[in-house]
Design an enzyme around this catalytic site. Structure first.
Site, PDB file in Angstrom:
ATOM      1  CE  LYS A  53      -4.484   0.882   2.126  1.00 48.27           C
ATOM      2  NZ  LYS A  53      -5.257   0.753   3.378  1.00 48.27           N
TER       3      LYS A  53
HETATM    4  O1  G3P Z   1      -8.767   1.454   4.098  1.00 51.37           O
HETATM    5  C1  G3P Z   1      -8.792   2.789   4.441  1.00 51.37           C
HETATM    6  C2  G3P Z   1      -9.724   2.981   5.569  1.00 51.37           C
HETATM    7  O2  G3P Z   1      -9.336   2.138   6.576  1.00 51.37           O
HETATM    8  C3  G3P Z   1      -9.882   4.331   6.144  1.00 51.37           C
HETATM    9  O3  G3P Z   1     -11.030   4.279   6.890  1.00 51.37           O
HETATM   10  O4  G3P Z   1     -12.654   4.900   8.586  1.00 51.37           O
HETATM   11  O5  G3P Z   1     -10.242   5.537   8.863  1.00 51.37           O
HETATM   12  O6  G3P Z   1     -11.679   6.659   7.158  1.00 51.37           O
HETATM   13  P1  G3P Z   1     -11.412   5.424   7.925  1.00 51.37           P
END
Ligand code: G3P
Length: 219
Positions: free
Chosen positions: A83
């Site tokens: 990533k």
């Molecule tokens: O995969 C990316 C994701 O984990 C981000 O999620 O909820 O931290 O915006 P969030």
């Protein structure tokens, strides 16, 4: 549509994999920091459990070090996808890793043009963060629709991972918008199973079956 779990929690991953509907896992530094485990060991354990693509993120932001980290990460397992953050050096690294046959997931995508650059560099996946766009007053899913159209226009094979998913409605919208993959927290997956009408229907079937059994037995 493929479903990935967006977590580094091994119990959640085992549960999802056991249901037979999990195709991969995505992690990020925040998710890993919530677990009391050695990063490399946990990624290995996740790979052995899911036996599908597992995104592990680099923490460097310069080209040389991203490549070095990526080379170490792919030694953990054949399932590791590197990533990489959406930066000019990140895109340069994706181009290099792609030429080396290393799979990449370009993260922190907030616009369709960022996704276009990632696809041009040969990214295996792009991760638009739709929940975080909603948080700042945009309609996150719009960029998924736009990325879908761009990739279809030019036959890019890069797959769209709809990320930063907060609720089941996001999953529905991602599927309708043509996201290849949705990566979701375990809680969202759990809620996808549920509908009150299913429980009411089951109760009725069960009651009627019991009545029928009583009738047969008393005949
Ligand atoms: O995969 C990316 C994701 O984990 C981000 O999620 O909820 O931290 O915006 P969030």
């Amino acid at each position: 549509m493929k479903i990935f779990l967006d977590t580094a929690n091994i119990d959640e991953i085992k549960k999802g994999v056991n249901w037979g509907i999990i195709d991969g896992v995505t992690t990020n530094p925040t998710l890993v920091s919530k677990e009391n485990s050695v990063f490399e060991d946990r990624i290995k354990e996740i790979c052995e459990t899911v036996k599908g693509p597992v995104s592990a993120e680099v923490v460097s932001t310069d080209y040389e070090n991203m490549i070095k980290e990526a080379e170490q990460l792919v030694k953990i397992s054949e399932h590791v996808v590197v990533k990489i953050p959406m930066l000019p050096d990140g895109i340069k690294a994706v181009k290099k890793l792609s030429s080396m046959g290393i799979k990449t997931n370009v993260t922190l995508i907030f616009s369709p043009l960022q996704a276009l650059l990632a696809a041009k560099a040969g990214a295996t996946y792009v991760s638009p963060f739709i929940g975080r766009l909603d948080d700042v007053g945009n309609t996150g899913m719009t960029i998924v629709e736009e990325i879908r159209q761009i990739f279809d226009n030019y036959f890019y094979e890069t797959e769209i991972i709809v990320a930063s998913v907060r609720h089941t409605q996001h999953v529905l919208e991602a599927a309708l918008a043509g996201g290849d993959i949705v990566t979701i927290p375990f809680g969202v997956l759990d809620k996808m199973f549920k509908h009150p009408m299913t429980n009411i229907g089951l109760e009725t079937f069960s009651k009627d079956w019991k009545k029928y059994q009583d009738y047969i037995n008393n005949k």
